[in-house]
Design an enzyme around this catalytic site. Structure first.
Site, mmCIF file in Angstrom:
data_model
loop_
_atom_site.group_PDB
_atom_site.id
_atom_site.type_symbol
_atom_site.label_atom_id
_atom_site.label_comp_id
_atom_site.label_asym_id
_atom_site.label_seq_id
_atom_site.Cartn_x
_atom_site.Cartn_y
_atom_site.Cartn_z
ATOM 1 N N CYS A 110 0.821 -1.208 0.000
ATOM 2 C CA CYS A 110 0.000 0.000 0.000
ATOM 3 C C CYS A 110 0.851 1.253 0.000
ATOM 4 O O CYS A 110 2.031 1.226 0.365
ATOM 5 C CB CYS A 110 -0.904 0.002 1.233
ATOM 6 S SG CYS A 110 -2.301 1.143 1.067
ATOM 7 N N ASP B 67 -5.715 -3.731 11.299
ATOM 8 C CA ASP B 67 -4.590 -2.808 11.418
ATOM 9 C C ASP B 67 -4.443 -2.398 12.875
ATOM 10 O O ASP B 67 -5.341 -2.625 13.703
ATOM 11 C CB ASP B 67 -4.856 -1.573 10.534
ATOM 12 C CG ASP B 67 -3.617 -0.751 10.223
ATOM 13 O OD1 ASP B 67 -3.744 0.235 9.500
ATOM 14 O OD2 ASP B 67 -2.522 -1.108 10.722
HETATM 15 O O1 LIG Z 1 -0.690 4.556 4.386
HETATM 16 C C1 LIG Z 1 -1.182 5.558 4.887
HETATM 17 O O2 LIG Z 1 -0.582 6.670 4.927
HETATM 18 C C2 LIG Z 1 -2.565 5.532 5.469
HETATM 19 C C3 LIG Z 1 -3.096 6.707 6.017
HETATM 20 C C4 LIG Z 1 -4.380 6.677 6.559
HETATM 21 C C5 LIG Z 1 -5.136 5.510 6.547
HETATM 22 C C6 LIG Z 1 -4.616 4.334 6.007
HETATM 23 C C7 LIG Z 1 -3.322 4.333 5.472
HETATM 24 N N1 LIG Z 1 -2.771 3.171 4.963
HETATM 25 C C8 LIG Z 1 -3.603 2.010 4.868
HETATM 26 C C9 LIG Z 1 -2.941 0.722 4.671
HETATM 27 O O3 LIG Z 1 -3.561 -0.190 4.144
HETATM 28 C C10 LIG Z 1 -1.580 0.479 5.285
HETATM 29 O O4 LIG Z 1 -0.901 -0.454 4.477
HETATM 30 C C11 LIG Z 1 -1.810 -0.109 6.665
HETATM 31 O O5 LIG Z 1 -2.354 0.897 7.486
HETATM 32 C C12 LIG Z 1 -0.523 -0.668 7.271
HETATM 33 O O6 LIG Z 1 0.446 0.327 7.297
HETATM 34 P P1 LIG Z 1 1.907 -0.030 7.920
HETATM 35 O O7 LIG Z 1 1.691 -0.367 9.372
HETATM 36 O O8 LIG Z 1 2.709 1.210 7.690
HETATM 37 O O9 LIG Z 1 2.450 -1.215 7.151
#
Ligand SMILES: O=C(O)c1ccccc1NCC(=O)[C@H](O)[C@H](O)COP(=O)(O)O
Length: 207
Positions: free
Chosen positions: A9, A128
């Site tokens: 993502c 998450d």
């Molecule tokens: O990625 C972002 O900046 C974000 C901001 C606000 C809501 C969701 C967001 N990302 C969503 C996703 O699917 C991410 O991959 C997920 O939250 C996991 O993130 P990470 O812990 O950094 O791998």
């Protein structure tokens, strides 16, 4: 046991898109939440999405967006699946007539079974961590909070990275995993080697 699907993502650059595809990713996520440092404007997203080959899913991510905003993005960007990562209810998620993923920000006191039942019709339940800014925080959550069985395909997320992905797959056996921070060198800037190692880790755990 089907292989664990992999979503990366927060794609903002063509080279990161291409590195993920070359490494065998199953889905690519594009963030349409302006406060995020991974936000891509619809016009830019359309350019990033257009070359994605068949059978790599294009996911558009929204947080409490006005319906008109979602419709406007859909008119410009060829997305396959919507991901709602805010406080949206099921009626909101269903209104767009597209396959949709609901994200849950897991914390003590959140009944995930009740939550999953409330979002009947979702094509995935993304689990998450509960972080400021709704998501993309690079933080794990307590996986023991995940019920042994849920009525939706589980997409495990939150702080996944090369060092924990094999344990995550072996312990939880999710339908899919999702990562953003764990394959980056900076917010929105992915690292091809981390992507390759992350995907190899999932494949090792599946074997
Ligand atoms: O990625 C972002 O900046 C974000 C901001 C606000 C809501 C969701 C967001 N990302 C969503 C996703 O699917 C991410 O991959 C997920 O939250 C996991 O993130 P990470 O812990 O950094 O791998």
């Amino acid at each position: 046991m089907p292989r664990t699907r992999i979503k990366i993502c927060g794609i903002t650059r063509a080279e990161d898109r291409d590195a993920a595809i070359a490494a065998g990713v199953d889905a690519l996520g594009f963030v349409f939440y302006p406060p995020s440092q991974r936000y891509v404007a619809p016009e830019k997203a359309a350019q990033l999405v257009s070359p994605i080959p068949a059978f790599v899913t294009r996911v558009g991510l929204f947080v409490n967006a006005e319906p008109a905003t979602v419709h406007s993005v859909l008119a410009e960007v060829a997305l396959n699946v919507l991901q709602f990562h805010g406080d949206e209810d099921a009626a909101y998620c269903r209104q767009f007539g597209r396959p949709w993923i609901k994200a849950a920000r897991v914390r003590h006191g959140l009944d995930l079974l009740e939550y999953a039942r409330a979002f009947d019709g979702a094509c995935g339940l993304l689990l998450d961590a509960f972080v400021d800014g709704y998501g993309g925080g690079g933080k794990e959550f307590d996986w023991s909070l995940i019920p042994s069985s849920l009525p939706l395909p589980v997409i495990l997320s939150g702080g996944l990275q090369v060092s924990n992905i094999q344990q995550a797959v072996r312990v939880i056996r999710p339908w899919a995993v999702d990562v953003s921070s764990g394959v980056e060198v900076a917010k929105g800037i992915k690292d091809a080697e981390k992507i390759a190692q992350f995907i190899a880790g999932v494949r090792n755990a599946d074997a």
